[in-house]
Write a protein that holds these residues in place. Structure first.
Motif, short mmCIF file in Angstrom:
data_model
loop_
_atom_site.label_atom_id
_atom_site.label_comp_id
_atom_site.label_asym_id
_atom_site.label_seq_id
_atom_site.Cartn_x
_atom_site.Cartn_y
_atom_site.Cartn_z
N THR A 1 0.83 -1.20 0.00
CA THR A 1 0.00 0.00 0.00
C THR A 1 0.87 1.25 0.00
O THR A 1 0.60 2.22 -0.71
CB THR A 1 -0.93 0.02 1.23
OG1 THR A 1 -1.82 -1.11 1.18
CG2 THR A 1 -1.75 1.30 1.28
N MET A 2 1.95 1.21 0.77
CA MET A 2 2.82 2.38 0.86
C MET A 2 3.82 2.46 -0.28
O MET A 2 4.04 3.53 -0.86
CB MET A 2 3.58 2.35 2.20
CG MET A 2 2.69 2.53 3.42
SD MET A 2 3.61 2.51 4.98
CE MET A 2 4.08 0.78 5.10
N TYR B 1 5.27 4.89 -3.76
CA TYR B 1 6.06 5.79 -2.91
C TYR B 1 6.96 6.70 -3.74
O TYR B 1 7.25 7.84 -3.33
CB TYR B 1 6.90 4.97 -1.92
CG TYR B 1 8.31 4.67 -2.38
CD1 TYR B 1 9.37 5.46 -1.97
CD2 TYR B 1 8.57 3.62 -3.26
CE1 TYR B 1 10.66 5.20 -2.40
CE2 TYR B 1 9.85 3.36 -3.70
CZ TYR B 1 10.89 4.15 -3.26
OH TYR B 1 12.16 3.89 -3.70
N GLY C 1 -2.71 -4.83 -1.74
CA GLY C 1 -2.15 -3.52 -1.41
C GLY C 1 -1.86 -2.67 -2.63
O GLY C 1 -1.94 -1.44 -2.56
N SER D 1 -3.09 0.98 -2.98
CA SER D 1 -2.12 2.05 -3.14
C SER D 1 -2.47 2.97 -4.30
O SER D 1 -2.44 4.20 -4.17
CB SER D 1 -0.72 1.46 -3.35
OG SER D 1 0.24 2.47 -3.48
N LEU E 1 -5.64 5.01 -3.43
CA LEU E 1 -5.37 6.07 -2.45
C LEU E 1 -4.50 7.17 -3.05
O LEU E 1 -4.70 8.36 -2.77
CB LEU E 1 -4.69 5.48 -1.22
CG LEU E 1 -5.55 4.59 -0.32
CD1 LEU E 1 -4.68 3.89 0.73
CD2 LEU E 1 -6.64 5.40 0.37
N SER E 2 -3.52 6.78 -3.87
CA SER E 2 -2.60 7.75 -4.45
C SER E 2 -3.31 8.73 -5.37
O SER E 2 -2.89 9.90 -5.48
CB SER E 2 -1.49 7.04 -5.22
OG SER E 2 -0.52 7.95 -5.69
N PRO F 1 -1.33 6.68 1.00
CA PRO F 1 -0.85 5.30 1.19
C PRO F 1 -0.02 5.12 2.45
O PRO F 1 -0.13 4.09 3.13
CB PRO F 1 -0.03 5.05 -0.08
CG PRO F 1 -0.68 5.90 -1.11
CD PRO F 1 -1.08 7.14 -0.38
N TYR F 2 0.81 6.11 2.79
CA TYR F 2 1.61 5.99 4.00
C TYR F 2 0.75 6.06 5.26
O TYR F 2 0.99 5.33 6.23
CB TYR F 2 2.68 7.08 4.03
CG TYR F 2 3.96 6.67 3.35
CD1 TYR F 2 4.89 5.86 3.99
CD2 TYR F 2 4.24 7.08 2.04
CE1 TYR F 2 6.06 5.47 3.35
CE2 TYR F 2 5.40 6.70 1.40
CZ TYR F 2 6.30 5.89 2.06
OH TYR F 2 7.46 5.50 1.43
N GLY G 1 -1.09 2.70 5.46
CA GLY G 1 -0.14 1.63 5.77
C GLY G 1 0.29 1.67 7.23
O GLY G 1 0.41 0.63 7.89
#
Length: 415
Positions: free
Chosen positions: A22-23, A27, A155, A159, A162-163, A170-171, A174
């Motif tokens: 997810t993160m 990233y 995830g 991710s 959410l992004s 995501p952070y 997560g």
């Protein structure tokens, strides 16, 4: 409700991978596009994480072997959750506290996460191997990898979704998943087979920890195989830092994402999803075909996988087209998914139970040393010359591992 240790380990593997993918799937967009970090800053972020691991890894491993592997893992989950949630709120913190730069907040969060990683590293593996037995650990590691890949797949979608709403989300999510996992482990993680070292009446906590650490160090010194594993871990760490931190930047800056209706986040999500599907297939084949209790089979597997990985990283570095680079990325992803269970099995086949977490933590320190020493150099090469040159250097740093695996195989063949 009660869970067997193997079930708890599977849940841990699934939820950690869910949180991580997810993160980390998007990233690079958060770090590069939103926060504006350059290649050197990306490597410095990794260096701070690894220096933290280098400093605290041995301490936390000894704590796990001396007092409780369960408590060590739980503490690590909460620390990681706090660190990742902090990263998720960096854009807001920049507004609320403008005199502290974005880069500083990233480094602070990496420090917290590094401490969290060290509490988990070694403790989770030592815990489950003692609870289920060494004869079952190889197949367990492969099954856990399958569960983690399924968490990764879920995830990835989370991710990307959410992004598109906010690159920082995501952070935040997560981190909350890690905090939830910590709560789950408080209630369901047990360690009935853990035996605490006997404590004399006049010994202090520091003396107990010192005794445990020295016992682990003595085991490594008298076991040539563990010394070879240390060297493998050192070079693997130095190589992985360069590749892991810079492959996205290479894809974005030097190869280029094809123009289409897909956003950058969707492209990274698609790459991660396809890589995960292929990795699930490879791991399932490994479960059926590999005898994980046969050390020679494990060694041959790691030799072949490392050789192909070096070739794939070089091919990715010199990719003339996006399609070529994509094939290389997918191949590297499949190789990595199978290499880790093999390495964990090889390592645990050569460790005594009483110092298992301590020695695994020492291996983690060695990996951190490799990443700390190799990461900035690889990052400097990328800044001075090109990211392509950094990736070539990462492949070169992997090459000594082949010599070690070849030496071990020759010794086993001559017996």
């Amino acid at each position: 409700m009660k869970f067997h240790a193997s079930q708890v380990y599977m849940i841990m593997a699934f939820l950690q991978s869910l949180a991580n993918s997810t993160m980390f799937t998007t990233y690079a967009i958060f770090y590069i596009a939103t926060l504006g970090l350059n290649p050197l800053e990306l490597l410095i972020v990794g260096m701070v994480l690894e220096v933290t691991v280098l400093i605290f890894e041995g301490i936390t491993g000894v704590v796990a072997d001396t007092y409780s592997r369960r408590l060590s893992v739980i503490a690590g989950m909460f620390a990681l959750g706090a660190g990742f949630v902090l990263q998720g709120f960096i854009p807001s913190l920049e507004t609320l506290i403008p005199f502290v730069g974005v880069f500083v907040w990233v480094l602070v969060s990496q420090l917290i996460c590094g401490i969290g990683y060290t509490f988990i590293s070694g403790a989770d593996t030592a815990w489950v191997v003692d609870e289920v037995g060494t004869e079952k650990m190889g197949s367990l590691f492969l099954r856990a990898k399958s569960y983690s890949l399924m968490g990764t797949l879920l995830g990835i979608a989370l991710s990307v979704g959410l992004s598109t709403l906010g690159t920082h989300l995501p952070y935040a999510v997560g981190g909350l998943l890690y905090l939830g996992l910590g709560l789950f482990l408080i209630f369901f993680m047990k360690e009935p087979r853990f035996v605490r070292p006997e404590r004399t009446a006049d010994s202090s906590h520091w003396q107990e920890m010192k005794t445990t650490w020295l016992s682990g160090a003595k085991v490594i010194r008298r076991e040539p195989m563990l010394l070879l594993i240390l060297v493998v871990t050192l070079f693997s760490g130095a190589a992985s830092e360069g590749y892991d931190r810079l492959w996205e930047a290479h894809l974005i800056s030097e190869i280029g994402i094809p123009e289409s209706h897909l956003s950058m986040a969707m492209w990274f999500g698609l790459i991660a999803a396809v890589s995960t599907f292929l990795s699930i297939f490879v791991v399932r084949v490994g479960e059926r075909r590999l005898d994980m209790n046969n050390e020679r089979v494990v060694m041959v597997g790691m030799f072949v996988l490392t050789f192909i990985r070096i070739a794939a990283i070089l091919a990715f570095a010199f990719s003339p087209t996006f399609t070529w680079a994509l094939v290389c990325l997918l191949l590297i992803g499949m190789l990595n998914s199978l290499t880790q269970p093999l390495f964990d099995t090889w390592l645990n086949q050569n460790i005594e139970s009483r110092v298992r977490a301590t020695i695994i933590s020492m291996m983690g320190q060695t990996d951190a040393l490799g990443q700390t020493a190799g990461g900035p150099f690889v990052g400097w090469v990328g800044t001075r010359y090109s990211i392509r040159a950094s990736l070539v250097m990462a492949a070169i740093l992997l090459s000594p591992i082949l010599l070690i695996f070849g030496r071990v195989l020759r010794k086993k063949t001559s017996r």
